[in-house]
Enzyme design. Structure first.
Site, PDB file in Angstrom:
ATOM      1  N   LYS A 248      18.564  12.198  -7.718  1.00  0.00           N
ATOM      2  CA  LYS A 248      17.242  11.806  -7.265  1.00  0.00           C
ATOM      3  C   LYS A 248      16.233  12.870  -7.709  1.00  0.00           C
ATOM      4  CE  LYS A 248      14.948  10.791  -3.043  1.00  0.00           C
ATOM      5  NZ  LYS A 248      14.937  10.657  -1.623  1.00  0.00           N
TER       6      LYS A 248
ATOM      7  N   TRP B  28       5.785  -0.213  10.050  1.00  0.00           N
ATOM      8  CA  TRP B  28       6.262  -1.329   9.219  1.00  0.00           C
ATOM      9  C   TRP B  28       5.675  -2.657   9.669  1.00  0.00           C
ATOM     10  CZ3 TRP B  28       8.276  -0.782   4.639  1.00  0.00           C
ATOM     11  CH2 TRP B  28       8.874   0.445   4.312  1.00  0.00           C
TER      12      TRP B  28
ATOM     13  N   TRP C 276      10.290  -3.234   3.166  1.00  0.00           N
ATOM     14  CA  TRP C 276       9.034  -3.980   3.130  1.00  0.00           C
ATOM     15  C   TRP C 276       9.247  -5.479   2.907  1.00  0.00           C
ATOM     16  CZ3 TRP C 276       5.193  -5.297  -1.041  1.00  0.00           C
ATOM     17  CH2 TRP C 276       3.957  -5.638  -0.482  1.00  0.00           C
TER      18      TRP C 276
ATOM     19  N   GLN D  56      13.121  -1.301  -1.009  1.00  0.00           N
ATOM     20  CA  GLN D  56      12.252  -2.146  -0.176  1.00  0.00           C
ATOM     21  C   GLN D  56      12.880  -3.496   0.168  1.00  0.00           C
ATOM     22  OE1 GLN D  56       9.922  -0.734   1.225  1.00  0.00           O
ATOM     23  NE2 GLN D  56       8.723   0.581  -0.124  1.00  0.00           N
TER      24      GLN D  56
ATOM     25  N   PRO E 107       0.833  -1.192   0.000  1.00  0.00           N
ATOM     26  CA  PRO E 107       0.000   0.000   0.000  1.00  0.00           C
ATOM     27  C   PRO E 107       0.872   1.249   0.000  1.00  0.00           C
ATOM     28  CG  PRO E 107      -0.016  -1.030   2.172  1.00  0.00           C
ATOM     29  CD  PRO E 107       0.742  -1.945   1.254  1.00  0.00           C
TER      30      PRO E 107
ATOM     31  N   LYS F 266      11.594  18.172  -6.356  1.00  0.00           N
ATOM     32  CA  LYS F 266      10.929  19.403  -6.791  1.00  0.00           C
ATOM     33  C   LYS F 266      11.910  20.561  -6.737  1.00  0.00           C
ATOM     34  CE  LYS F 266       6.027  18.820  -6.469  1.00  0.00           C
ATOM     35  NZ  LYS F 266       5.164  18.218  -5.461  1.00  0.00           N
TER      36      LYS F 266
ATOM     37  N   ASP G 230      -1.531   3.167   3.010  1.00  0.00           N
ATOM     38  CA  ASP G 230      -0.719   3.140   4.213  1.00  0.00           C
ATOM     39  C   ASP G 230      -0.913   4.499   4.896  1.00  0.00           C
ATOM     40  OD1 ASP G 230       1.193   2.718   6.093  1.00  0.00           O
ATOM     41  OD2 ASP G 230       2.895   2.886   4.739  1.00  0.00           O
TER      42      ASP G 230
END
Ligand SMILES: [Zn+2]
Ligand SMILES: [Zn+2]
Length: 935
Positions: free
Chosen positions: A600, A527, A567, A563, A53, A603, A92
């Site tokens: 990376k 987590w 995750w 991840q 999620p 903005k 999430d």
């Protein structure tokens, strides 16, 4: 095959693909195509995938779009293969990101403000409304990349049901003895006032910063001797305020040296640490074990030494090395190894920093100050007391908070931990059952992170999260409920909301002593919730309609490299702890999409194009082709490129559209209907394209079964551009046997739509529907490959090689293709091509005949002599082309006849007939060039 109909829908040759996709979206919504694709398949045959999620923020970034695409492709593929694939969106919601957003909104400076200025109740209700506000913008993106998912019934990690399953997960692991409460060092953010997991920091290299600091060698006086000191090296002056022990390695050799009027003890291997002047002399040698138990005079002794605890002693520690420093280490509670060795040797533990990172008030130097700010004062104080031996500058890398950027501190926490150490061998064992794509992550990054993983700190001293479901009595007795019903029964209270502060008002009566027990104050690391997703999204085990074996372990998950340590890791830990099982069967690890400057995306840097604008310009199918065909699907990072995105239109969608348009235009012209006649005689070209297509079915099926999208995209593109468009259609333009062509092309096009449906769901469905009049390509079954003729495929490949050589000779000799040539000579060791294939070569190269020679390797020669007959034929061909261009200019329909006049006309009657046939000319006359509609 499809129903017969008279004419195919006319194709717009200048189709705008985003417009086509918009129509397709409306069609799917209106016809509930997605819902049907799930319902049509039997629930006895399931393929499951687990969706990570996303955290609920305003709009998705490229990373979320990237992982959303395979989350759509594979479910579509397995659906077509006959499986039912459940797809429900999730959000999430809990944790620091949301808390930080709300803190900013309310103008709160620190955690203290939450309790003192707004109150926990208001804060939590602000968190809830923040989450409800921002989920709408995602819908546009999800639709326009063609992701089919049940968005309306999305689950949220803050739902009561979800949280109840998390409670059950906690209790199950707790009862297996794998969760403990203890004082351990973990990374801690002084601004957010909470522990942070190692893996949360390790997810992103941006979380590490390089800093310049001083490192010092301090003098600790040996008790009872006037001028003998231990030299100990350290980079944390603030920690010198509470150093109750020094550590040596018993196995290392140490020396006592005389330098000036003082004596120093340090490791023999580290004598280089000593100042150059005055000259030193070694006066005594000893082993580390000889030093253990000696006492030293503390720099500061304001803290209390509890009864039975030791302090200011030399203790042994294996982790002391002679790689740096002096071979003697200052020991304080703010380090993982330090704390362990202090506990082992019963040393007084001193905690002199508060939860906001300030030195406690009773600290004699810098009391009340932010701990890092005290560094200078401490060094000054010790220098004044002549306790600093030397000082130098060093550069090192420090971890920072992934949420607020504050430098993290290693701090002892009285917190809840999952005992990873005792799970480790099973974590490795269960990883054996996981298919990692790409495979190198399996034993590489994932097992490395398993190897290094400390016990997992799962409690957070925060507010917005699932509660740690532990009620603790002052007598030490604990109650850990695994369901709301259990808690309601025990407390006698109705539980509507599991969030703070309501849950903290729930009390129970202690089983042992009868006193009132309260819940511990912490919430769970979010987590734990992400790692429980397989179970919690189904409200398992409370919702009895789900059986474990039907969804666990899921067949597939996909996320980016970060991840692996996050995750993927927590999922694996939780499933190993609960069921001694791997958490997923197949895992795809994508790379990261970087900004156009290779950094990376940010903005602040303005280094990436607006994703919505690009999708509106080039469409969702092109984005899918771009990303799924790129090395980002092999775990490699890529730089965002608008050009490569745009190229998908030019190099895939347009060729497909042109083939489709060509087929429809001519089939309509000849009034061909979709009835299939098995007795029609196929040409070698038809047989070849069918073989080649069947081979494509095998390649794409294998690639998708292996979760390898770049191979699937490349195979489809090769077939489409080189075989179908670049050879089959090209060589079919002037062919005689039209019916066999229509029949073959229709079959190939419709089956190609099926094969490409998972990757380009919009255009595939659009073409499929117009060709077949069926409801949707996504409701069809995956094509099955028939036997194909590999010899024919090889021969055609060879023929095209000859063609390529021939064209390049023409090019270098500057002889245009319309100029016929008399002969081609082919020298090869291969057998001669069949006459049918050779015919294609001659026709393509515009050569009258071929002759074969035996010899090594392929060599191709063209007879470039141009006779008057060949010249006349070439001129006729040029005239044909001029007339065709003129017809197009005047928008003359293909069926219309024209009258042509030209200053030059061929004399050969065969050429005249050819000219008339090709151009639809009914009348020819010699004068100024003109083409007009015949009256
Ligand atoms: Zn922070
Ligand atoms: Zn009690």
């Amino acid at each position: 095959m499809a129903k017969s109909k008279k004419y195919f829908k006319k194709v717009n040759p200048r189709q705008n693909f985003p417009e086509l996709e918009e129509e397709q979206l409306k069609y799917w919504q209106k016809n509930k195509t997605f819902e049907k694709s799930v319902q049509n398949r039997s629930s006895n045959k399931r393929w499951t995938f687990l969706d990570g999620p996303p955290f609920i923020t305003g709009s998705p970034h490229y990373g979320s779009l990237l992982s959303s695409i395979p989350k759509d492709i594979f479910p579509r593929f397995w659906t077509m293969k006959g499986y039912q694939v459940r797809r429900v969106w999730g959000w999430d919601c809990h944790g620091l990101p949301a808390e930080n957003k709300v803190e900013n909104k309310l103008g709160l400076q620190s955690k203290r403000d939450i309790e003192e200025k707004v109150g926990v109740k208001n804060f939590i209700s602000e968190c809830k409304s923040y989450v409800s506000d921002v989920s709408s913008e995602w819908k546009w993106y999800i639709d326009h990349i063609a992701r089919w998912v049940d968005y309306k019934n999305a689950y949220k990690t803050m739902d009561r049901d979800y949280m109840e399953s998390v409670m059950w997960v906690f209790k199950s692991i707790y009862e297996k003895g794998l969760i403990y409460k203890g004082l351990r060092v973990s990374l801690y953010c002084p601004h957010c006032s909470t522990p942070i997991s190692n893996f949360e920091v390790a997810m992103d290299t941006d979380n590490y910063k390089e800093v310049n600091e001083t490192s010092n060698t301090y003098k600790y006086k040996l008790e009872g001797e006037n001028s003998t000191y231990f030299l100990a090296w350290s980079t944390t002056p603030w920690n010198k305020l509470a150093t109750p022990a020094l550590a040596v390695n018993p196995k290392i050799k140490y020396v006592k040296v005389k330098q000036g009027s003082e004596f120093y003890i340090l490791s023999e291997d580290r004598l280089e640490m000593l100042n150059d002047k005055p000259k030193y002399k070694v006066v005594e040698k000893m082993k580390g074990s000889d030093l253990v138990g000696l006492k030293f005079e503390p720099h500061y002794d304001y803290f209390k030494i509890e009864k039975g605890k030791k302090a200011f002693e030399i203790i042994p520690a294996d982790f002391v090395t002679t790689d740096e420093g002096t071979g003697i280490v200052t020991i304080a509670a703010y380090g993982e190894e330090d704390l362990a060795v202090m506990k082992k040797h019963n040393i007084q533990i001193v905690l002199h920093v508060d939860e906001y990172g300030h030195l406690k008030k009773d600290v004699p130097v810098g009391g009340g100050m932010y701990y890092l700010k005290a560094n200078k004062l401490v060094n000054q104080d010790l220098a004044d007391r002549k306790l600093v031996y030397s000082e130098e500058e060093i550069k090192h890398t420090v971890p920072t908070c992934w949420r607020c950027g504050t430098r993290l501190i290693h701090a002892p926490q009285d917190a809840w931990y999952v005992n990873i150490e005792s799970l480790k061998s099973r974590l490795f064992k269960n990883n054996k059952n996981v298919n990692w794509v790409p495979g190198h992550f399996k034993h590489g990054r994932f097992e490395n992170s398993l190897e290094a993983a400390p016990d997992w700190c799962i409690s957070r001293s925060r507010y917005w999260g699932s509660p740690v479901p532990v009620w603790e009595c002052s007598c030490g007795q604990r109650f850990v409920p695994g369901s709301i019903a259990e808690l309601e029964q025990k407390s006698g209270q109705k539980i509507d909301d599991l969030h703070k502060p309501e849950i903290d008002e729930v009390t129970i009566k202690c089983d042992k002593c009868g006193k009132v027990a309260h819940r511990v104050p912490e919430v769970l690391d979010s987590w734990i919730e992400a790692g429980s997703a397989s179970f919690a999204e189904r409200h398992f085990p409370f919702d009895k309609s789900y059986k474990l074996k039907d969804f666990f372990p899921p067949d597939f998950i996909v996320e980016y490299t970060g991840q692996i340590r996050a995750w993927f890791y927590v999922l694996h830990v939780i499933s190993t702890a609960l069921y001694d099982s791997n958490a997923f069967k197949n895992v795809v690890v994508t790379g990261v999409i970087l900004g156009s400057d290779g950094r990376k995306m940010s903005k602040n840097y303005g280094n990436y194009p607006d994703p919505r604008k690009l999708i509106e310009t080039y469409g969702g199918d092109a984005l899918r082709l771009y990303l799924m065909g790129s090395p980002v699907m092999k775990g490699e990072d890529i730089v965002i490129s608008e050009e490569e995105y745009r190229n998908q239109v030019k190099n895939y969608l347009l060729p497909l559209w042109n083939v489709y348009n060509f087929f429809v235009t001519y089939a309509n012209l000849d009034g061909w209907q979709t009835s299939i006649n098995k007795d029609i005689k196929q040409t070698v070209l038809d047989k070849w394209v069918i073989s080649s297509f069947n081979k494509l079915i095998v390649s794409v099926t294998q690639a998708l079964e292996n979760y390898d999208t770049p191979v699937a995209v490349e195979a489809l593109r090769e077939f489409l551009v080189k075989d179908l468009s670049g050879w089959y259609i090209r060589r079919s333009r002037d062919r005689e046997n039209k019916i066999a062509f229509y029949q073959t092309a229709f079959g190939i096009l419709t089956e190609f739509c099926k094969l490409s449906a998972p990757l380009t769901p919009f255009i595939s469905d659009n073409i499929y529907q117009s060709l077949t009049n069926e409801e949707s390509v996504h409701l069809t079954d995956w094509p099955k490959a028939e036997k194909f003729d590999q010899q024919l495929i090889d021969d055609m490949k060879f023929a095209r090689e000859i063609v390529e050589r021939g064209h390049s000779i023409r090019k270098s000799e500057q002889i245009p293709v319309r100029q016929p040539l008399s002969k081609i000579t082919i020298k090869t060791e291969r057998a001669e091509l069949s006459s049918e294939i050779l015919e294609l070569v001659l026709d393509e190269l515009n050569v009258k005949k071929a002759s074969w020679e035996k010899g090594p390797e392929l060599d191709v020669r063209l007879d470039t002599k141009i006779t008057p007959e060949l010249k006349e034929e070439a001129d006729t061909r040029k005239l044909i082309r001029d007339i065709q261009i003129e017809r197009k200019k005047q928008n003359v329909e293909l069926t219309d006849k024209v009258e042509v006049s030209s200053p030059w006309l061929p004399e050969d009657p065969q050429l005249i007939d050819w000219l008339k046939e090709k151009t639809g000319a009914v009348k020819l006359s010699k004068s100024k060039f003109s083409v007009k509609l015949s009256s």
